[in-house]
Write a protein that holds these residues in place. Structure first.
Motif, PDB file in Angstrom:
ATOM      1  N   ASP A   1     -55.525  18.794  16.573  1.00  0.00           N
ATOM      2  CA  ASP A   1     -56.464  19.895  16.736  1.00  0.00           C
ATOM      3  C   ASP A   1     -56.861  20.550  15.425  1.00  0.00           C
ATOM      4  O   ASP A   1     -57.893  21.217  15.342  1.00  0.00           O
ATOM      5  CB  ASP A   1     -55.838  20.955  17.649  1.00  0.00           C
ATOM      6  N   ALA A   2     -56.033  20.391  14.390  1.00  0.00           N
ATOM      7  CA  ALA A   2     -56.313  21.010  13.094  1.00  0.00           C
ATOM      8  C   ALA A   2     -55.638  20.194  12.005  1.00  0.00           C
ATOM      9  O   ALA A   2     -54.716  19.414  12.262  1.00  0.00           O
ATOM     10  CB  ALA A   2     -55.812  22.459  13.064  1.00  0.00           C
ATOM     11  N   LEU A   3     -56.111  20.389  10.788  1.00  0.00           N
ATOM     12  CA  LEU A   3     -55.613  19.637   9.634  1.00  0.00           C
ATOM     13  C   LEU A   3     -55.075  20.613   8.601  1.00  0.00           C
ATOM     14  O   LEU A   3     -55.690  21.648   8.330  1.00  0.00           O
ATOM     15  CB  LEU A   3     -56.769  18.823   9.036  1.00  0.00           C
ATOM     16  N   LEU A   4     -53.917  20.287   8.032  1.00  0.00           N
ATOM     17  CA  LEU A   4     -53.302  21.073   6.964  1.00  0.00           C
ATOM     18  C   LEU A   4     -53.163  20.185   5.743  1.00  0.00           C
ATOM     19  O   LEU A   4     -52.577  19.104   5.825  1.00  0.00           O
ATOM     20  CB  LEU A   4     -51.929  21.590   7.414  1.00  0.00           C
ATOM     21  N   LEU A   5     -53.689  20.627   4.595  1.00  0.00           N
ATOM     22  CA  LEU A   5     -53.741  19.792   3.401  1.00  0.00           C
ATOM     23  C   LEU A   5     -53.289  20.560   2.172  1.00  0.00           C
ATOM     24  O   LEU A   5     -53.489  21.781   2.074  1.00  0.00           O
ATOM     25  CB  LEU A   5     -55.179  19.302   3.154  1.00  0.00           C
ATOM     26  N   GLY A   6     -52.711  19.823   1.225  1.00  0.00           N
ATOM     27  CA  GLY A   6     -52.506  20.358  -0.106  1.00  0.00           C
ATOM     28  C   GLY A   6     -53.780  20.212  -0.930  1.00  0.00           C
ATOM     29  O   GLY A   6     -54.745  19.570  -0.502  1.00  0.00           O
ATOM     30  N   ARG A   7     -53.770  20.781  -2.132  1.00  0.00           N
ATOM     31  CA  ARG A   7     -54.996  20.814  -2.938  1.00  0.00           C
ATOM     32  C   ARG A   7     -55.517  19.423  -3.254  1.00  0.00           C
ATOM     33  O   ARG A   7     -56.712  19.146  -3.085  1.00  0.00           O
ATOM     34  CB  ARG A   7     -54.755  21.570  -4.246  1.00  0.00           C
ATOM     35  N   LYS A   8     -54.655  18.521  -3.748  1.00  0.00           N
ATOM     36  CA  LYS A   8     -55.135  17.215  -4.186  1.00  0.00           C
ATOM     37  C   LYS A   8     -55.739  16.424  -3.043  1.00  0.00           C
ATOM     38  O   LYS A   8     -56.809  15.819  -3.169  1.00  0.00           O
ATOM     39  CB  LYS A   8     -54.009  16.429  -4.847  1.00  0.00           C
ATOM     40  N   THR A   9     -55.047  16.402  -1.906  1.00  0.00           N
ATOM     41  CA  THR A   9     -55.573  15.655  -0.764  1.00  0.00           C
ATOM     42  C   THR A   9     -56.854  16.298  -0.253  1.00  0.00           C
ATOM     43  O   THR A   9     -57.802  15.596   0.129  1.00  0.00           O
ATOM     44  CB  THR A   9     -54.528  15.568   0.356  1.00  0.00           C
ATOM     45  N   TYR A  10     -56.897  17.624  -0.242  1.00  0.00           N
ATOM     46  CA  TYR A  10     -58.136  18.294   0.171  1.00  0.00           C
ATOM     47  C   TYR A  10     -59.303  17.868  -0.712  1.00  0.00           C
ATOM     48  O   TYR A  10     -60.399  17.550  -0.206  1.00  0.00           O
ATOM     49  CB  TYR A  10     -57.971  19.814   0.112  1.00  0.00           C
ATOM     50  N   GLU A  11     -59.109  17.854  -2.003  1.00  0.00           N
ATOM     51  CA  GLU A  11     -60.208  17.498  -2.904  1.00  0.00           C
ATOM     52  C   GLU A  11     -60.659  16.053  -2.702  1.00  0.00           C
ATOM     53  O   GLU A  11     -61.863  15.754  -2.761  1.00  0.00           O
ATOM     54  CB  GLU A  11     -59.790  17.741  -4.354  1.00  0.00           C
ATOM     55  N   ILE A  12     -59.707  15.144  -2.432  1.00  0.00           N
ATOM     56  CA  ILE A  12     -60.068  13.748  -2.156  1.00  0.00           C
ATOM     57  C   ILE A  12     -60.864  13.660  -0.861  1.00  0.00           C
ATOM     58  O   ILE A  12     -61.917  13.010  -0.795  1.00  0.00           O
ATOM     59  CB  ILE A  12     -58.793  12.880  -2.083  1.00  0.00           C
ATOM     60  N   PHE A  13     -60.369  14.307   0.184  1.00  0.00           N
ATOM     61  CA  PHE A  13     -61.041  14.258   1.489  1.00  0.00           C
ATOM     62  C   PHE A  13     -62.422  14.923   1.432  1.00  0.00           C
ATOM     63  O   PHE A  13     -63.394  14.401   1.988  1.00  0.00           O
ATOM     64  CB  PHE A  13     -60.189  14.953   2.545  1.00  0.00           C
ATOM     65  N   ALA A  14     -62.487  16.098   0.783  1.00  0.00           N
ATOM     66  CA  ALA A  14     -63.745  16.851   0.751  1.00  0.00           C
ATOM     67  C   ALA A  14     -64.823  16.136  -0.049  1.00  0.00           C
ATOM     68  O   ALA A  14     -66.019  16.355   0.174  1.00  0.00           O
ATOM     69  CB  ALA A  14     -63.503  18.243   0.170  1.00  0.00           C
ATOM     70  N   ALA A  15     -64.420  15.274  -0.983  1.00  0.00           N
ATOM     71  CA  ALA A  15     -65.387  14.507  -1.752  1.00  0.00           C
ATOM     72  C   ALA A  15     -65.859  13.263  -0.998  1.00  0.00           C
ATOM     73  O   ALA A  15     -66.909  12.691  -1.325  1.00  0.00           O
ATOM     74  CB  ALA A  15     -64.787  14.093  -3.092  1.00  0.00           C
ATOM     75  N   HIS A  16     -65.093  12.846   0.011  1.00  0.00           N
ATOM     76  CA  HIS A  16     -65.410  11.589   0.706  1.00  0.00           C
ATOM     77  C   HIS A  16     -66.011  11.787   2.098  1.00  0.00           C
ATOM     78  O   HIS A  16     -67.114  11.304   2.378  1.00  0.00           O
ATOM     79  CB  HIS A  16     -64.136  10.750   0.821  1.00  0.00           C
ATOM     80  N   TRP A  17     -65.297  12.492   2.977  1.00  0.00           N
ATOM     81  CA  TRP A  17     -65.654  12.492   4.384  1.00  0.00           C
ATOM     82  C   TRP A  17     -66.999  13.140   4.721  1.00  0.00           C
ATOM     83  O   TRP A  17     -67.690  12.668   5.640  1.00  0.00           O
ATOM     84  CB  TRP A  17     -64.533  13.113   5.210  1.00  0.00           C
ATOM     85  N   PRO A  18     -67.437  14.198   4.044  1.00  0.00           N
ATOM     86  CA  PRO A  18     -68.776  14.728   4.357  1.00  0.00           C
ATOM     87  C   PRO A  18     -69.893  13.732   4.084  1.00  0.00           C
ATOM     88  O   PRO A  18     -71.015  13.903   4.596  1.00  0.00           O
ATOM     89  CB  PRO A  18     -68.882  15.960   3.441  1.00  0.00           C
ATOM     90  N   ASN A  19     -69.618  12.697   3.296  1.00  0.00           N
ATOM     91  CA  ASN A  19     -70.636  11.699   2.961  1.00  0.00           C
ATOM     92  C   ASN A  19     -70.600  10.475   3.875  1.00  0.00           C
ATOM     93  O   ASN A  19     -71.393   9.545   3.700  1.00  0.00           O
ATOM     94  CB  ASN A  19     -70.446  11.241   1.510  1.00  0.00           C
ATOM     95  N   VAL A  20     -69.678  10.465   4.842  1.00  0.00           N
ATOM     96  CA  VAL A  20     -69.574   9.354   5.789  1.00  0.00           C
ATOM     97  C   VAL A  20     -70.438   9.652   7.005  1.00  0.00           C
ATOM     98  O   VAL A  20     -70.456  10.785   7.510  1.00  0.00           O
ATOM     99  CB  VAL A  20     -68.111   9.137   6.215  1.00  0.00           C
TER     100      VAL A  20
END
Length: 218
Positions: A65-84
């Protein structure tokens, strides 16, 4: 700070991560994902993926239902998934829309859709999040954050994908500070490439024993 027991809260916190056989979780997705300490084996998971694993991943994200991330993983995900293209990828659809919580001492803000930033005491913030949400929260990647969660006994389940590869040095899932405890294997599946997809639930304290022979007196 006192330890926070996972059993005292209503939500479920799940750690989902890819592991090498020797326990490393650093940089599974590419050479430049995380080069901390000179790590040169980044991308070790890429060539093991098959259709079965893709379906399993879709199913996992459908459960949370929700995602919890540290900074590094957040930055990797935020740079990738909005573009999929979300029309063709159910994981992208879920990740881009679901609530996301980011634990960081250095970020000033988070811009990925439906994201919130945790500052201050992370363990207290996560314990409050579990109580307030009362549903399933997934931690993906985020090795540094996981060490804090382990040290405060906040994790309820582990969804571990163990890849048949050894890389030697690297960041590991279980570092110093992990509180000892027993686990119950609740699901196990193997991909065509030999990846073990395992689920474990916490099952209380370790029951210790011994194989030593009883003393025999004449």
């Amino acid at each position: 700070m006192s330890e926070t027991n996972a059993d005292d809260t209503t939500g479920k916190l799940v750690v989902g991560t890819f592991l090498t056989l020797d326990g490393v979780m650093q940089a599974p997705g590419g050479p430049d994902e995380d080069r901390d300490s000179g790590f040169e084996q980044g991308g070790w998971s890429v060539n093991y993926w098959d259709e079965q694993m893709g379906e399993a991943m879709d199913g996992q994200f459908a459960e949370v239902d929700a995602l919890l991330l540290g900074r590094k993983t957040y930055e990797i995900f935020a740079a990738h998934w909005p573009n999929v293209d979300s029309d063709d990828d159910p994981v992208a659809t879920k990740l881009n829309s679901m609530p996301k919580y980011v634990a960081s001492r250095t970020l000033d803000g988070v811009e990925w859709n439906n994201s919130s930033l945790f500052t201050g005491d992370v363990a207290e913030a996560v314990a409050d999040l579990k109580r307030n949400r009362g549903d399933t929260i997934l931690v993906q990647g985020s090795q540094n954050l996981i060490q804090t969660l382990l040290a405060h006994n906040l994790i309820d389940e582990f969804w571990l994908w163990v890849f048949p590869v050894m890389v030697g040095d690297g960041k590991r899932l279980f570092e110093e500070g992990t509180i000892p405890g027993a686990l119950e294997l609740t699901a196990a599946e193997t991909s065509s490439t030999g990846v073990q997809m395992l689920r474990y639930e916490r099952s209380g304290e370790i029951e210790l024993g011994s194989f030593a022979l009883d003393d025999v007196t004449e």
